[in-house]
Scaffold this active site. Structure first.
Site, PDB file in Angstrom:
ATOM      1  N   CYS A  79       0.799  -1.181  -0.001  1.00  0.00           N
ATOM      2  CA  CYS A  79      -0.055  -0.034  -0.015  1.00  0.00           C
ATOM      3  C   CYS A  79       0.871   1.006   0.089  1.00  0.00           C
ATOM      4  CB  CYS A  79      -1.113   0.033   1.083  1.00  0.00           C
ATOM      5  SG  CYS A  79      -2.189   1.059   0.818  1.00  0.00           S
ATOM      6  N   HIS A 167      -3.491  -5.151   0.118  1.00  0.00           N
ATOM      7  CA  HIS A 167      -3.222  -5.528   1.749  1.00  0.00           C
ATOM      8  C   HIS A 167      -3.279  -6.978   1.771  1.00  0.00           C
ATOM      9  CE1 HIS A 167      -2.839  -1.672   3.873  1.00  0.00           C
ATOM     10  NE2 HIS A 167      -3.940  -1.197   3.199  1.00  0.00           N
ATOM     11  N   GLU A 169      -2.014  -9.059   3.892  1.00  0.00           N
ATOM     12  CA  GLU A 169      -2.023  -9.227   5.510  1.00  0.00           C
ATOM     13  C   GLU A 169      -3.314  -9.691   5.866  1.00  0.00           C
ATOM     14  OE1 GLU A 169      -1.629  -4.935   5.620  1.00  0.00           O
ATOM     15  OE2 GLU A 169      -1.161  -6.292   4.417  1.00  0.00           O
ATOM     16  N   GLY A 223      -3.716 -14.740  34.107  1.00  0.00           N
ATOM     17  CA  GLY A 223      -4.015 -14.678  32.821  1.00  0.00           C
ATOM     18  C   GLY A 223      -2.848 -15.448  31.932  1.00  0.00           C
ATOM     19  N   VAL A 224      -3.128 -15.735  30.862  1.00  0.00           N
ATOM     20  CA  VAL A 224      -2.179 -16.854  29.881  1.00  0.00           C
ATOM     21  C   VAL A 224      -0.928 -16.327  29.911  1.00  0.00           C
ATOM     22  CG1 VAL A 224      -2.822 -15.730  27.621  1.00  0.00           C
ATOM     23  CG2 VAL A 224      -2.000 -18.155  27.947  1.00  0.00           C
ATOM     24  N   SER A 227       1.110 -16.703  33.292  1.00  0.00           N
ATOM     25  CA  SER A 227       1.053 -17.995  33.469  1.00  0.00           C
ATOM     26  C   SER A 227       2.200 -18.858  32.794  1.00  0.00           C
ATOM     27  CB  SER A 227      -0.319 -18.645  33.464  1.00  0.00           C
ATOM     28  OG  SER A 227      -1.120 -18.043  34.203  1.00  0.00           O
TER      29      SER A 227
END
Length: 514
Positions: A79, A167, A169, A223-224, A227
Protein backbone atom coordinates in the site's frame (compact mmCIF):
# COMPACT_ATOMS: atom_id res chain seq x y z
CA UNK A 1 21.99 -17.30 13.51
CA UNK A 2 18.25 -16.58 13.68
CA UNK A 3 16.91 -15.25 10.38
CA UNK A 4 14.54 -12.29 10.55
CA UNK A 5 12.24 -10.23 8.40
CA UNK A 6 12.19 -6.52 9.25
CA UNK A 7 8.78 -4.83 8.97
CA UNK A 8 9.18 -1.06 8.79
CA UNK A 9 6.12 0.56 10.33
CA UNK A 10 4.79 3.69 8.60
CA UNK A 11 1.78 3.89 10.92
CA UNK A 12 -0.67 1.39 9.41
CA UNK A 13 -3.36 -0.14 11.62
CA UNK A 14 -2.51 -3.53 10.10
CA UNK A 15 1.26 -3.51 10.70
CA UNK A 16 0.91 -5.94 13.59
CA UNK A 17 -1.15 -8.20 11.35
CA UNK A 18 1.72 -8.33 8.85
CA UNK A 19 3.95 -9.47 11.70
CA UNK A 20 1.53 -12.16 12.80
CA UNK A 21 1.24 -13.49 9.24
CA UNK A 22 5.02 -13.72 8.91
CA UNK A 23 5.27 -15.53 12.27
CA UNK A 24 2.60 -17.97 11.05
CA UNK A 25 5.15 -18.92 8.39
CA UNK A 26 7.50 -20.04 11.20
CA UNK A 27 9.73 -17.05 10.49
CA UNK A 28 10.92 -14.54 13.07
CA UNK A 29 10.14 -10.91 12.29
CA UNK A 30 10.61 -7.62 14.05
CA UNK A 31 8.40 -4.56 13.66
CA UNK A 32 10.45 -1.38 13.78
CA UNK A 33 9.70 2.35 13.30
CA UNK A 34 10.17 3.36 9.66
CA UNK A 35 13.35 5.31 10.53
CA UNK A 36 15.03 2.64 12.69
CA UNK A 37 16.27 0.10 10.14
CA UNK A 38 19.08 -1.96 11.73
CA UNK A 39 21.98 -1.42 9.35
CA UNK A 40 24.66 -4.12 9.20
CA UNK A 41 22.49 -6.81 10.79
CA UNK A 42 23.46 -10.01 8.93
CA UNK A 43 20.38 -11.88 10.21
CA UNK A 44 17.99 -9.71 8.11
CA UNK A 45 16.83 -11.67 5.06
CA UNK A 46 14.07 -9.34 3.83
CA UNK A 47 12.23 -6.06 4.42
CA UNK A 48 8.50 -5.27 4.27
CA UNK A 49 7.28 -1.66 4.12
CA UNK A 50 3.86 -1.23 5.75
CA UNK A 51 0.91 0.95 4.87
CA UNK A 52 0.39 4.41 6.36
CA UNK A 53 -2.36 6.93 7.09
CA UNK A 54 -0.37 9.50 5.08
CA UNK A 55 -0.10 10.30 1.40
CA UNK A 56 3.43 10.32 -0.02
CA UNK A 57 2.74 13.97 -0.92
CA UNK A 58 1.96 15.04 2.66
CA UNK A 59 4.66 17.29 4.16
CA UNK A 60 4.62 15.15 7.33
CA UNK A 61 4.71 11.82 5.45
CA UNK A 62 7.21 9.31 6.82
CA UNK A 63 10.20 8.69 4.57
CA UNK A 64 13.06 6.19 4.63
CA UNK A 65 16.34 5.93 2.74
CA UNK A 66 15.67 2.95 0.46
CA UNK A 67 19.37 2.53 -0.28
CA UNK A 68 19.79 1.03 3.21
CA UNK A 69 18.24 -2.23 1.99
CA UNK A 70 17.19 -2.08 -1.70
CA UNK A 71 19.70 -4.17 -3.64
CA UNK A 72 20.93 -5.84 -0.45
CA UNK A 73 17.91 -7.95 0.58
CA UNK A 74 14.49 -8.58 -1.03
CA UNK A 75 11.95 -5.80 -0.40
CA UNK A 76 8.13 -5.85 -0.45
CA UNK A 77 6.13 -2.61 -0.30
CA UNK A 78 2.49 -2.81 0.81
CA UNK A 79 0.00 0.00 0.00
CA UNK A 80 1.82 3.18 1.15
CA UNK A 81 5.03 1.14 1.00
CA UNK A 82 4.35 0.46 -2.69
CA UNK A 83 3.50 4.09 -3.37
CA UNK A 84 6.62 5.27 -1.54
CA UNK A 85 8.82 2.95 -3.63
CA UNK A 86 7.23 4.24 -6.85
CA UNK A 87 7.35 7.90 -5.80
CA UNK A 88 10.98 7.70 -4.63
CA UNK A 89 12.32 5.77 -7.62
CA UNK A 90 10.76 7.94 -10.33
CA UNK A 91 7.21 6.71 -10.75
CA UNK A 92 4.08 8.81 -10.30
CA UNK A 93 1.57 8.74 -7.45
CA UNK A 94 -1.60 10.81 -7.78
CA UNK A 95 -4.79 11.40 -5.88
CA UNK A 96 -7.39 8.81 -6.88
CA UNK A 97 -10.72 10.06 -8.25
CA UNK A 98 -12.35 8.26 -5.34
CA UNK A 99 -10.90 6.44 -2.37
CA UNK A 100 -10.20 2.83 -3.32
CA UNK A 101 -11.46 0.89 -0.34
CA UNK A 102 -12.79 -2.65 -0.04
CA UNK A 103 -12.81 -5.79 -2.11
CA UNK A 104 -11.39 -5.91 -5.63
CA UNK A 105 -10.34 -8.69 -7.99
CA UNK A 106 -6.97 -9.12 -9.66
CA UNK A 107 -8.17 -9.41 -13.25
CA UNK A 108 -4.67 -10.17 -14.57
CA UNK A 109 -1.86 -11.79 -12.61
CA UNK A 110 1.62 -12.74 -13.86
CA UNK A 111 1.89 -16.17 -12.24
CA UNK A 112 5.39 -16.60 -13.71
CA UNK A 113 6.61 -13.97 -11.26
CA UNK A 114 7.79 -15.59 -8.01
CA UNK A 115 5.57 -13.28 -5.89
CA UNK A 116 2.44 -14.73 -7.53
CA UNK A 117 3.48 -18.37 -7.74
CA UNK A 118 0.40 -20.57 -7.28
CA UNK A 119 -2.04 -17.68 -7.67
CA UNK A 120 -5.39 -18.00 -9.38
CA UNK A 121 -6.65 -15.41 -11.85
CA UNK A 122 -9.44 -13.11 -10.56
CA UNK A 123 -8.26 -13.56 -6.97
CA UNK A 124 -9.95 -11.25 -4.43
CA UNK A 125 -7.79 -8.62 -2.72
CA UNK A 126 -8.46 -5.79 -0.25
CA UNK A 127 -7.75 -2.17 -1.19
CA UNK A 128 -7.49 0.77 1.22
CA UNK A 129 -5.88 3.89 -0.20
CA UNK A 130 -6.69 7.44 -1.34
CA UNK A 131 -3.75 7.79 -3.75
CA UNK A 132 -2.99 5.51 -6.68
CA UNK A 133 0.16 4.76 -8.68
CA UNK A 134 -0.37 6.11 -12.22
CA UNK A 135 3.16 5.36 -13.48
CA UNK A 136 5.72 2.86 -12.21
CA UNK A 137 9.47 3.61 -12.14
CA UNK A 138 11.76 2.78 -15.03
CA UNK A 139 13.09 -0.76 -14.73
CA UNK A 140 9.83 -2.07 -13.20
CA UNK A 141 7.02 -4.11 -14.76
CA UNK A 142 3.34 -4.56 -13.91
CA UNK A 143 2.59 -8.04 -12.56
CA UNK A 144 -1.00 -7.58 -11.32
CA UNK A 145 -3.98 -5.38 -12.20
CA UNK A 146 -7.59 -4.92 -11.12
CA UNK A 147 -10.40 -3.43 -13.18
CA UNK A 148 -9.75 0.03 -11.72
CA UNK A 149 -6.08 -0.17 -10.71
CA UNK A 150 -3.66 -1.04 -13.51
CA UNK A 151 -0.56 -0.89 -11.28
CA UNK A 152 -1.98 -3.01 -8.46
CA UNK A 153 1.29 -4.99 -8.29
CA UNK A 154 4.67 -4.37 -9.89
CA UNK A 155 8.23 -5.64 -9.62
CA UNK A 156 11.74 -4.53 -10.52
CA UNK A 157 13.37 -6.31 -13.46
CA UNK A 158 16.82 -5.50 -12.06
CA UNK A 159 16.65 -5.88 -8.26
CA UNK A 160 14.61 -8.02 -5.79
CA UNK A 161 11.91 -5.38 -5.18
CA UNK A 162 8.14 -6.00 -5.26
CA UNK A 163 5.20 -3.75 -4.49
CA UNK A 164 1.44 -4.24 -4.12
CA UNK A 165 -1.24 -1.58 -3.62
CA UNK A 166 -3.50 -4.04 -1.79
CA UNK A 167 -3.14 -5.57 1.68
CA UNK A 168 -2.07 -9.25 1.58
CA UNK A 169 -2.06 -9.43 5.39
CA UNK A 170 -5.83 -9.01 5.84
CA UNK A 171 -8.35 -11.84 5.81
CA UNK A 172 -10.25 -10.40 2.81
CA UNK A 173 -7.25 -10.91 0.49
CA UNK A 174 -7.99 -14.55 -0.16
CA UNK A 175 -4.51 -15.57 -1.33
CA UNK A 176 -2.65 -13.10 0.84
CA UNK A 177 -1.00 -15.83 2.89
CA UNK A 178 0.26 -17.45 -0.32
CA UNK A 179 1.75 -14.13 -1.46
CA UNK A 180 3.53 -13.60 1.85
CA UNK A 181 4.77 -17.20 1.81
CA UNK A 182 6.15 -16.68 -1.69
CA UNK A 183 8.01 -13.60 -0.50
CA UNK A 184 9.22 -14.77 2.91
CA UNK A 185 10.02 -18.41 2.14
CA UNK A 186 10.78 -18.61 -1.58
CA UNK A 187 12.19 -15.16 -2.31
CA UNK A 188 13.87 -14.31 1.03
CA UNK A 189 14.88 -17.91 1.76
CA UNK A 190 13.46 -18.36 5.25
CA UNK A 191 14.39 -21.72 6.75
CA UNK A 192 11.11 -21.58 8.75
CA UNK A 193 12.84 -22.41 12.02
CA UNK A 194 10.75 -20.16 14.31
CA UNK A 195 8.37 -22.41 16.25
CA UNK A 196 7.01 -22.86 19.74
CA UNK A 197 9.41 -25.75 20.34
CA UNK A 198 12.45 -23.81 19.15
CA UNK A 199 11.35 -20.78 21.19
CA UNK A 200 11.06 -22.83 24.38
CA UNK A 201 14.47 -24.47 23.90
CA UNK A 202 16.31 -21.26 23.04
CA UNK A 203 14.55 -19.13 25.69
CA UNK A 204 15.15 -21.61 28.51
CA UNK A 205 18.84 -21.67 27.56
CA UNK A 206 18.97 -17.86 27.42
CA UNK A 207 17.19 -17.52 30.79
CA UNK A 208 19.62 -19.92 32.44
CA UNK A 209 22.54 -17.91 31.09
CA UNK A 210 20.95 -14.54 31.94
CA UNK A 211 19.74 -15.36 35.45
CA UNK A 212 22.23 -17.94 36.69
CA UNK A 213 21.50 -18.61 40.37
CA UNK A 214 19.73 -15.27 40.92
CA UNK A 215 16.31 -15.08 42.58
CA UNK A 216 13.42 -13.81 40.42
CA UNK A 217 10.02 -12.41 41.43
CA UNK A 218 7.01 -12.60 39.10
CA UNK A 219 3.59 -11.03 39.59
CA UNK A 220 0.86 -13.43 38.50
CA UNK A 221 -2.60 -12.38 37.31
CA UNK A 222 -4.10 -15.75 36.44
CA UNK A 223 -4.04 -14.78 32.76
CA UNK A 224 -2.29 -16.69 29.99
CA UNK A 225 0.66 -14.29 29.56
CA UNK A 226 1.91 -14.25 33.15
CA UNK A 227 1.13 -17.97 33.56
CA UNK A 228 3.17 -19.00 30.49
CA UNK A 229 6.00 -16.70 31.59
CA UNK A 230 5.97 -18.36 35.02
CA UNK A 231 6.08 -21.92 33.64
CA UNK A 232 8.87 -20.96 31.22
CA UNK A 233 10.92 -19.41 34.02
CA UNK A 234 10.20 -22.35 36.31
CA UNK A 235 11.62 -24.68 33.67
CA UNK A 236 14.78 -22.55 33.51
CA UNK A 237 15.46 -21.72 37.18
CA UNK A 238 13.05 -23.82 39.26
CA UNK A 239 12.66 -22.78 42.91
CA UNK A 240 14.67 -19.61 42.34
CA UNK A 241 11.42 -18.20 40.96
CA UNK A 242 8.91 -16.82 43.45
CA UNK A 243 5.48 -15.82 42.13
CA UNK A 244 3.12 -13.41 43.88
CA UNK A 245 -0.63 -13.54 43.19
CA UNK A 246 -2.61 -10.66 44.68
CA UNK A 247 -6.36 -11.01 45.25
CA UNK A 248 -7.88 -7.52 45.15
CA UNK A 249 -11.34 -8.93 45.84
CA UNK A 250 -12.65 -8.29 42.34
CA UNK A 251 -11.67 -11.51 40.61
CA UNK A 252 -14.28 -13.87 39.19
CA UNK A 253 -16.16 -16.19 41.52
CA UNK A 254 -13.81 -18.62 43.31
CA UNK A 255 -11.03 -17.59 40.90
CA UNK A 256 -8.35 -16.95 43.51
CA UNK A 257 -8.61 -20.48 44.92
CA UNK A 258 -8.94 -22.12 41.49
CA UNK A 259 -5.91 -20.31 40.08
CA UNK A 260 -3.83 -21.09 43.15
CA UNK A 261 -4.72 -24.77 42.76
CA UNK A 262 -3.73 -24.65 39.07
CA UNK A 263 -0.37 -23.12 39.93
CA UNK A 264 0.27 -25.80 42.53
CA UNK A 265 -0.38 -28.49 39.92
CA UNK A 266 2.13 -26.76 37.64
CA UNK A 267 4.73 -26.92 40.40
CA UNK A 268 5.12 -23.17 40.79
CA UNK A 269 6.33 -21.51 43.98
CA UNK A 270 3.44 -19.08 44.57
CA UNK A 271 2.60 -16.71 47.42
CA UNK A 272 -1.12 -15.86 47.48
CA UNK A 273 -2.10 -12.55 49.12
CA UNK A 274 -5.70 -11.71 50.04
CA UNK A 275 -5.72 -7.90 50.08
CA UNK A 276 -9.41 -7.44 49.31
CA UNK A 277 -10.18 -5.43 52.46
CA UNK A 278 -7.61 -2.78 51.57
CA UNK A 279 -8.90 -2.44 48.01
CA UNK A 280 -12.56 -2.23 49.05
CA UNK A 281 -11.70 0.37 51.70
CA UNK A 282 -9.73 2.56 49.29
CA UNK A 283 -12.42 2.29 46.58
CA UNK A 284 -15.31 3.22 48.88
CA UNK A 285 -17.51 5.87 47.25
CA UNK A 286 -15.35 6.18 44.12
CA UNK A 287 -17.38 6.22 40.88
CA UNK A 288 -15.02 7.66 38.24
CA UNK A 289 -13.65 4.79 36.08
CA UNK A 290 -10.18 6.26 35.66
CA UNK A 291 -9.89 6.96 39.38
CA UNK A 292 -10.92 3.38 40.14
CA UNK A 293 -8.19 2.11 37.83
CA UNK A 294 -5.57 4.37 39.41
CA UNK A 295 -6.48 3.34 42.96
CA UNK A 296 -6.36 -0.35 42.07
CA UNK A 297 -3.04 0.10 40.26
CA UNK A 298 -1.54 2.03 43.19
CA UNK A 299 -2.76 -0.47 45.77
CA UNK A 300 -1.54 -3.41 43.72
CA UNK A 301 1.98 -1.94 43.57
CA UNK A 302 1.92 -1.30 47.34
CA UNK A 303 0.80 -4.85 48.18
CA UNK A 304 3.13 -6.44 45.64
CA UNK A 305 6.12 -4.41 46.82
CA UNK A 306 5.44 -5.30 50.47
CA UNK A 307 5.58 -9.00 49.61
CA UNK A 308 8.51 -8.63 47.22
CA UNK A 309 10.64 -6.87 49.84
CA UNK A 310 10.40 -9.98 52.03
CA UNK A 311 12.46 -11.77 49.38
CA UNK A 312 15.61 -9.87 50.26
CA UNK A 313 17.98 -11.60 47.83
CA UNK A 314 15.84 -11.12 44.71
CA UNK A 315 17.64 -9.45 41.78
CA UNK A 316 15.07 -9.65 38.98
CA UNK A 317 11.43 -8.79 38.38
CA UNK A 318 9.82 -10.90 35.64
CA UNK A 319 6.76 -9.76 33.69
CA UNK A 320 4.47 -11.35 31.13
CA UNK A 321 4.99 -8.52 28.65
CA UNK A 322 4.25 -9.67 25.08
CA UNK A 323 5.22 -8.09 21.76
CA UNK A 324 1.99 -6.12 21.13
CA UNK A 325 2.34 -4.52 24.59
CA UNK A 326 5.63 -3.00 23.52
CA UNK A 327 4.45 -2.01 20.03
CA UNK A 328 1.29 -0.34 21.38
CA UNK A 329 3.27 1.64 23.94
CA UNK A 330 5.37 3.47 21.33
CA UNK A 331 4.30 5.23 18.20
CA UNK A 332 6.53 5.18 15.14
CA UNK A 333 8.37 8.34 16.17
CA UNK A 334 9.42 6.60 19.39
CA UNK A 335 7.25 8.75 21.67
CA UNK A 336 5.04 7.12 24.26
CA UNK A 337 1.38 7.45 23.28
CA UNK A 338 -0.08 5.33 26.07
CA UNK A 339 1.35 3.61 29.07
CA UNK A 340 0.86 -0.12 29.45
CA UNK A 341 0.62 -2.08 32.67
CA UNK A 342 3.69 -4.11 31.77
CA UNK A 343 5.90 -1.42 30.25
CA UNK A 344 5.52 1.50 32.59
CA UNK A 345 8.84 0.96 34.34
CA UNK A 346 9.85 -0.54 37.68
CA UNK A 347 9.30 1.10 41.07
CA UNK A 348 12.69 2.71 41.81
CA UNK A 349 12.82 1.45 45.38
CA UNK A 350 12.76 -2.18 44.23
CA UNK A 351 16.22 -1.97 42.59
CA UNK A 352 15.44 -4.98 40.41
CA UNK A 353 16.43 -5.78 36.86
CA UNK A 354 13.67 -6.57 34.39
CA UNK A 355 13.16 -9.98 32.77
CA UNK A 356 10.55 -10.37 30.00
CA UNK A 357 10.74 -13.88 28.51
CA UNK A 358 7.70 -13.40 26.22
CA UNK A 359 8.60 -9.97 24.86
CA UNK A 360 8.88 -11.18 21.25
CA UNK A 361 5.62 -13.18 21.13
CA UNK A 362 2.15 -12.37 19.84
CA UNK A 363 -0.82 -13.65 21.87
CA UNK A 364 -1.47 -16.66 19.64
CA UNK A 365 2.23 -17.59 19.90
CA UNK A 366 2.03 -17.36 23.71
CA UNK A 367 -0.75 -19.95 23.62
CA UNK A 368 1.28 -22.23 21.35
CA UNK A 369 4.23 -21.97 23.74
CA UNK A 370 1.89 -22.80 26.64
CA UNK A 371 0.82 -25.99 24.87
CA UNK A 372 4.45 -26.84 24.12
CA UNK A 373 5.12 -26.50 27.86
CA UNK A 374 2.28 -28.94 28.63
CA UNK A 375 0.00 -26.44 30.36
CA UNK A 376 -3.73 -27.32 30.73
CA UNK A 377 -6.05 -25.98 28.01
CA UNK A 378 -8.32 -24.10 30.42
CA UNK A 379 -5.36 -21.89 31.39
CA UNK A 380 -4.12 -21.45 27.82
CA UNK A 381 -7.55 -20.60 26.38
CA UNK A 382 -8.64 -18.35 29.24
CA UNK A 383 -10.32 -15.21 27.96
CA UNK A 384 -8.53 -11.89 28.58
CA UNK A 385 -9.59 -10.33 31.88
CA UNK A 386 -8.98 -6.69 32.87
CA UNK A 387 -6.31 -6.01 35.50
CA UNK A 388 -8.76 -4.06 37.71
CA UNK A 389 -11.09 -7.07 37.46
CA UNK A 390 -14.80 -6.65 38.03
CA UNK A 391 -14.26 -3.08 39.27
CA UNK A 392 -14.46 -1.88 35.66
CA UNK A 393 -17.50 -4.06 35.02
CA UNK A 394 -19.50 -2.42 37.81
CA UNK A 395 -20.84 1.00 36.84
CA UNK A 396 -20.66 3.29 39.85
CA UNK A 397 -19.07 2.71 43.23
CA UNK A 398 -17.68 -0.64 44.37
CA UNK A 399 -19.02 -2.59 47.35
CA UNK A 400 -18.57 -6.23 48.38
CA UNK A 401 -22.30 -6.82 47.79
CA UNK A 402 -22.15 -5.49 44.21
CA UNK A 403 -19.13 -7.66 43.54
CA UNK A 404 -21.02 -10.66 44.93
CA UNK A 405 -23.96 -9.98 42.58
CA UNK A 406 -21.70 -9.64 39.54
CA UNK A 407 -19.60 -12.67 40.44
CA UNK A 408 -22.72 -14.84 40.63
CA UNK A 409 -24.14 -13.54 37.34
CA UNK A 410 -20.79 -13.76 35.56
CA UNK A 411 -20.23 -17.31 36.82
CA UNK A 412 -23.55 -18.48 35.37
CA UNK A 413 -22.75 -16.78 32.06
CA UNK A 414 -19.15 -18.00 31.63
CA UNK A 415 -19.95 -21.51 32.88
CA UNK A 416 -22.81 -21.60 30.36
CA UNK A 417 -20.41 -20.67 27.55
CA UNK A 418 -18.05 -23.46 28.59
CA UNK A 419 -20.86 -26.04 28.82
CA UNK A 420 -22.64 -25.15 25.55
CA UNK A 421 -21.26 -27.47 22.87
CA UNK A 422 -21.77 -26.33 19.27
CA UNK A 423 -22.58 -28.60 16.33
CA UNK A 424 -18.88 -28.90 15.43
CA UNK A 425 -18.14 -30.25 18.92
CA UNK A 426 -16.38 -27.08 20.12
CA UNK A 427 -17.45 -25.25 23.26
CA UNK A 428 -19.05 -21.86 22.66
CA UNK A 429 -16.49 -20.37 25.08
CA UNK A 430 -13.64 -21.30 22.72
CA UNK A 431 -15.28 -19.51 19.77
CA UNK A 432 -15.23 -16.20 21.61
CA UNK A 433 -12.30 -13.85 22.27
CA UNK A 434 -13.70 -12.35 25.47
CA UNK A 435 -16.93 -12.51 27.44
CA UNK A 436 -18.21 -11.20 30.74
CA UNK A 437 -21.13 -9.69 32.60
CA UNK A 438 -21.49 -6.01 33.52
CA UNK A 439 -23.52 -4.80 36.51
CA UNK A 440 -25.42 -1.58 35.79
CA UNK A 441 -25.47 -0.66 39.45
CA UNK A 442 -26.31 3.00 38.74
CA UNK A 443 -29.59 1.85 37.16
CA UNK A 444 -32.62 0.14 38.66
CA UNK A 445 -35.41 -1.43 36.66
CA UNK A 446 -38.91 -2.49 37.59
CA UNK A 447 -39.74 -6.17 37.52
CA UNK A 448 -42.22 -8.69 38.86
CA UNK A 449 -41.26 -11.86 40.71
CA UNK A 450 -44.08 -13.98 42.00
CA UNK A 451 -46.77 -11.53 43.07
CA UNK A 452 -44.32 -8.82 44.11
CA UNK A 453 -42.93 -5.79 42.36
CA UNK A 454 -39.11 -5.64 42.28
CA UNK A 455 -36.80 -2.70 41.78
CA UNK A 456 -33.37 -4.16 41.16
CA UNK A 457 -30.33 -3.95 38.89
CA UNK A 458 -29.97 -4.93 35.23
CA UNK A 459 -27.02 -7.01 34.08
CA UNK A 460 -25.54 -6.62 30.59
CA UNK A 461 -23.81 -9.55 28.92
CA UNK A 462 -20.87 -8.91 26.59
CA UNK A 463 -19.19 -11.32 24.16
CA UNK A 464 -16.91 -10.40 21.28
CA UNK A 465 -14.94 -12.12 18.57
CA UNK A 466 -11.49 -10.78 17.69
CA UNK A 467 -7.97 -11.80 16.76
CA UNK A 468 -5.98 -9.17 18.63
CA UNK A 469 -8.47 -6.96 20.56
CA UNK A 470 -7.59 -3.95 18.38
CA UNK A 471 -10.96 -4.42 16.68
CA UNK A 472 -13.82 -6.65 17.83
CA UNK A 473 -17.30 -7.68 16.66
CA UNK A 474 -20.12 -8.65 18.97
CA UNK A 475 -20.64 -12.39 19.02
CA UNK A 476 -23.89 -13.77 17.60
CA UNK A 477 -24.75 -16.13 20.43
CA UNK A 478 -27.46 -18.77 19.92
CA UNK A 479 -30.92 -17.66 21.06
CA UNK A 480 -31.51 -20.83 23.08
CA UNK A 481 -28.27 -20.24 24.98
CA UNK A 482 -29.13 -16.61 25.69
CA UNK A 483 -32.65 -17.50 26.86
CA UNK A 484 -31.34 -20.16 29.25
CA UNK A 485 -28.60 -17.94 30.72
CA UNK A 486 -30.92 -14.95 31.13
CA UNK A 487 -33.52 -17.06 32.90
CA UNK A 488 -30.92 -18.64 35.20
CA UNK A 489 -29.34 -15.31 36.18
CA UNK A 490 -32.70 -13.69 37.00
CA UNK A 491 -33.92 -16.70 38.97
CA UNK A 492 -30.71 -17.39 40.92
CA UNK A 493 -28.90 -14.08 41.43
CA UNK A 494 -30.41 -12.00 44.19
CA UNK A 495 -30.39 -8.33 43.17
CA UNK A 496 -30.88 -8.80 39.40
CA UNK A 497 -34.22 -8.68 37.59
CA UNK A 498 -33.26 -7.91 33.98
CA UNK A 499 -30.60 -9.17 31.51
CA UNK A 500 -29.51 -7.31 28.35
CA UNK A 501 -27.01 -8.19 25.60
CA UNK A 502 -24.47 -5.68 24.27
CA UNK A 503 -24.43 -5.69 20.44
CA UNK A 504 -21.89 -2.90 19.87
CA UNK A 505 -18.57 -3.50 18.12
CA UNK A 506 -15.10 -1.99 18.58
CA UNK A 507 -14.78 0.66 17.27
CA UNK A 508 -16.74 2.74 18.12
CA UNK A 509 -17.35 1.01 21.48
CA UNK A 510 -14.62 -0.64 23.55
CA UNK A 511 -14.70 -4.23 24.77
CA UNK A 512 -14.92 -3.21 28.42
CA UNK A 513 -17.56 -0.71 29.59
CA UNK A 514 -15.13 1.32 31.70
Amino acid sequence: MTQKIIILDFGSQTTQLIGRRVRELDTFCEIMPYNKFPNDDPSVIGVILSGSPYSVHDPEAFKVDLSQFVGKVPVLGICYGAQFISHTLGGKVEKADSREYGRANLETVDTTNPLFKGFEQHSQVWMSHGDTITAIPEGFEVIGSTKDVRNAAFASTQQPVWAVQFHPEVFHTLQGKQLLKNFVVDICGSRQEWSAASFVDSTVAELKAQLGDDRVILGLSGGVDSSVAAVLLNRAIGRNLTCIFVDHGMLRKNEFRQVMDDYQVLGLNVIGVDASEKFFSDLKGVTDPEQKRKIIGRDFVEVFNAEAKKITDAKWLAQGTIYPDRIESLNITGKVIKSHHNVGGLPKEMHLQLCEPLKWLFKDEVRRVGRQLGMPEHLINRHPFPGPGLAVRILGDITPEKVRILQDADDIYVSGLRNYICEDGEALYDKIWQAGAILLSTVRSVGVMGDERTYEHPVALRAVTSTDAMTADWAHLPYDFMAKVSNEIINKVRGVNRVCYDISSKPPATIEWE
